[in-house]
Design a protein around this motif. Sequence first.
Motif, mmCIF file in Angstrom:
data_model
loop_
_atom_site.group_PDB
_atom_site.id
_atom_site.type_symbol
_atom_site.label_atom_id
_atom_site.label_comp_id
_atom_site.label_asym_id
_atom_site.label_seq_id
_atom_site.Cartn_x
_atom_site.Cartn_y
_atom_site.Cartn_z
ATOM 1 N N ASP A 201 0.823 -1.207 0.000
ATOM 2 C CA ASP A 201 0.000 0.000 0.000
ATOM 3 C C ASP A 201 0.864 1.267 0.000
ATOM 4 O OD1 ASP A 201 -2.285 -1.479 -0.043
ATOM 5 O OD2 ASP A 201 -2.651 -1.379 2.116
ATOM 6 N N GLU A 202 2.038 1.189 0.639
ATOM 7 C CA GLU A 202 2.943 2.345 0.639
ATOM 8 C C GLU A 202 3.426 2.644 -0.779
ATOM 9 O OE1 GLU A 202 5.815 2.868 4.127
ATOM 10 O OE2 GLU A 202 5.513 0.690 4.063
ATOM 11 N N VAL A 203 3.797 1.592 -1.497
ATOM 12 C CA VAL A 203 4.323 1.791 -2.850
ATOM 13 C C VAL A 203 3.214 2.259 -3.787
ATOM 14 C CG1 VAL A 203 5.484 0.677 -4.787
ATOM 15 C CG2 VAL A 203 6.116 0.073 -2.451
ATOM 16 N N LEU A 204 2.057 1.636 -3.700
ATOM 17 C CA LEU A 204 0.945 2.041 -4.559
ATOM 18 C C LEU A 204 0.451 3.452 -4.210
ATOM 19 C CD1 LEU A 204 -1.059 -1.311 -4.609
ATOM 20 C CD2 LEU A 204 0.155 -0.265 -6.531
ATOM 21 N N GLY A 205 0.720 3.892 -2.988
ATOM 22 C CA GLY A 205 0.290 5.223 -2.568
ATOM 23 C C GLY A 205 1.235 6.345 -2.979
ATOM 24 N N LEU A 206 2.330 6.011 -3.669
ATOM 25 C CA LEU A 206 3.273 7.047 -4.084
ATOM 26 C C LEU A 206 2.650 7.985 -5.113
ATOM 27 C CD1 LEU A 206 6.561 4.947 -4.469
ATOM 28 C CD2 LEU A 206 6.030 6.616 -2.669
ATOM 29 N N ASP A 207 2.969 9.265 -4.982
ATOM 30 C CA ASP A 207 2.531 10.282 -5.939
ATOM 31 C C ASP A 207 3.747 10.841 -6.664
ATOM 32 O OD1 ASP A 207 -0.265 10.235 -5.389
ATOM 33 O OD2 ASP A 207 0.113 11.347 -3.538
ATOM 34 N N GLY A 242 11.553 6.980 -13.973
ATOM 35 C CA GLY A 242 11.639 8.144 -14.848
ATOM 36 C C GLY A 242 10.997 7.880 -16.201
ATOM 37 N N TRP A 243 11.221 6.691 -16.749
ATOM 38 C CA TRP A 243 10.587 6.332 -18.020
ATOM 39 C C TRP A 243 9.070 6.222 -17.861
ATOM 40 C CZ3 TRP A 243 14.393 1.705 -19.131
ATOM 41 C CH2 TRP A 243 15.627 2.225 -19.528
ATOM 42 N N LEU A 244 8.640 5.661 -16.730
ATOM 43 C CA LEU A 244 7.206 5.481 -16.500
ATOM 44 C C LEU A 244 6.486 6.826 -16.410
ATOM 45 C CD1 LEU A 244 4.802 3.588 -15.804
ATOM 46 C CD2 LEU A 244 5.464 3.833 -13.396
ATOM 47 N N LEU A 245 7.077 7.773 -15.682
ATOM 48 C CA LEU A 245 6.420 9.080 -15.498
ATOM 49 C C LEU A 245 6.518 9.942 -16.748
ATOM 50 C CD1 LEU A 245 7.567 9.888 -11.857
ATOM 51 C CD2 LEU A 245 5.325 9.100 -12.608
ATOM 52 N N ALA A 246 7.596 9.794 -17.508
ATOM 53 C CA ALA A 246 7.765 10.548 -18.772
ATOM 54 C C ALA A 246 7.511 12.042 -18.571
ATOM 55 C CB ALA A 246 6.843 9.990 -19.844
ATOM 56 N N GLY A 247 8.054 12.585 -17.488
ATOM 57 C CA GLY A 247 7.910 14.010 -17.228
ATOM 58 C C GLY A 247 6.680 14.387 -16.424
ATOM 59 N N ARG A 248 5.808 13.447 -16.129
ATOM 60 C CA ARG A 248 4.603 13.757 -15.341
ATOM 61 C C ARG A 248 5.008 14.065 -13.905
ATOM 62 N NH1 ARG A 248 0.965 10.390 -12.710
ATOM 63 N NH2 ARG A 248 1.926 8.529 -13.632
ATOM 64 N N THR A 249 4.513 15.159 -13.359
ATOM 65 C CA THR A 249 4.928 15.618 -12.031
ATOM 66 C C THR A 249 3.799 15.628 -11.005
ATOM 67 O OG1 THR A 249 4.539 17.925 -12.655
ATOM 68 C CG2 THR A 249 6.765 17.054 -12.996
ATOM 69 N N CYS A 250 2.661 15.066 -11.345
ATOM 70 C CA CYS A 250 1.551 15.052 -10.389
ATOM 71 C C CYS A 250 0.711 13.797 -10.607
ATOM 72 C CB CYS A 250 0.683 16.300 -10.535
ATOM 73 S SG CYS A 250 -0.005 16.528 -12.186
ATOM 74 N N GLY A 251 -0.102 13.484 -9.619
ATOM 75 C CA GLY A 251 -0.966 12.310 -9.697
ATOM 76 C C GLY A 251 -0.287 11.054 -9.210
ATOM 77 N N PRO A 252 -1.045 9.969 -9.054
ATOM 78 C CA PRO A 252 -0.463 8.698 -8.607
ATOM 79 C C PRO A 252 0.611 8.198 -9.574
ATOM 80 C CG PRO A 252 -2.868 8.640 -8.520
ATOM 81 C CD PRO A 252 -2.504 9.873 -9.259
ATOM 82 N N VAL A 253 1.622 7.547 -9.036
ATOM 83 C CA VAL A 253 2.687 7.002 -9.879
ATOM 84 C C VAL A 253 2.170 5.818 -10.685
ATOM 85 C CG1 VAL A 253 4.940 5.859 -9.878
ATOM 86 C CG2 VAL A 253 4.513 7.794 -8.344
ATOM 87 N N PHE A 254 1.497 4.885 -10.000
ATOM 88 C CA PHE A 254 1.052 3.655 -10.640
ATOM 89 C C PHE A 254 -0.449 3.754 -10.923
ATOM 90 C CE2 PHE A 254 4.701 2.604 -7.934
ATOM 91 C CZ PHE A 254 5.578 2.162 -8.922
#
Length: 318
Positions: A201-207, A242-254
Motif C-alpha cells: 500500500d505504501e508503494v501504490l500510494g506514491l505520488d 523516470g521512463w514510466l512518469l515521462a515528465g509527469r509531475t503530479c498524480g499517482p505514480v502507478f
Amino acid sequence: MRFAGTVMLKPSIGLSPSERRSAVRIRPDAAIVPRPGPEPAGAPVEYAVAVERYLAEASLSDASRRVYRISLTSWAWALVGRRPPGGAGRRGAAPPVVPLALLDRTGAGSRLAAALADRAAATDLRTVNRELSALRSAVGWWQDQQWISADPTAGLRNVAGRPAPVPALTGGQVTELFRARATLREHAFWRVLYDSAAYMDEVLGLDAGRLDLAGRGAPAGPGTGRRDGWIRWSDGTGQLLGWLLAGRTCGPVFLTDRRAPARATPADVCPVTGRARMSYRRAAEIFTAATRPLDPAGKGWTLGQLRQAGLVARAAAG
C-alpha cells in the motif's frame, strides 16, 4: 364543479354578509384529507438490488464501499450453489440473478458454509473473514428493513488460525521475475517493492510530486516505522520510474489502464490522463498471473513473497 370528499369554496369578494355565510358549503360526508406523500420503497426482489440499497445507506468510504460490493457480489454464486470465477475472471464477472427470498429458504446457510470453506482453501484468512463480515452486516441491515426474516449467516464462524508464513522468493526466482515479459508499470512497481521492502500500500500510494528521482527515494507515509522516513530504491529502479512518469509531475505514480470512475477521489486520479490509482487487489492479480508460468506448481507467486525477498536482500546487505 364538485368533488366528493372535498371542501368547496366560493369566491367571497363583492358578496353580501348573508352570501358570505353561505359561501362555504361542506357536504355532510366531506373530510379534509392531507395529500399523500411518496410511497415508501418496498422490499427489493433481487439480491443485487438489495446490495446496492444497503451500500447506499451504509456509512462507508468510497474505497470500502467498492470492497464491500465485490465481497457481497461474490456471495450471489454461493446462494445458487455455484462457484464464482477465479483469478482475474472474478473482476467484473456478471453474477447470477438471485432472488433475495433465497436467504430465507432452508439450505441457504449450508450453501454459504460450503462456499466459505471453499474460499478459505483458495485465499488468505483475512480476506475470507472480511467477506463474511460484509455479508453479516448486509444481512443484519436487511433484517432491520424486514426484507428477510432469517439469518443464513447465524451458523457461520470466522475462519480461525494464523496465516501460513509467506516464503520469500529465492534470488533465482527474483532474477526470473525481472526478466519476465511485463509492462513498464509492472516492472517499475515490482522493483520499487523489492528494493525498498516497503508495504504494498505504501508503494501504490506514491505520488509523482513526492518522488525524488535524483535522490532515489520518496518520503514514506506517517506511521511506517522507517528510521529515516523514506522509501528508497536503486539507480536502475529510478531509471524505470523516470521512463514510466515521462515528465509527469503530479498524480499517482502507478495508474490503472482505464479512466477513473466518477466516484473516485481526486487524490487517486491523475489530472493529466484521468486514470485512477492502481489498487492492491489489481496489482496482486497481475503479479500472480504474470508469475504463474514461472512457478513449477503453476499457482503463481504473491507480492508478499517479493517483499519478503526484498527484506532478505536488505538484511544481507546490512
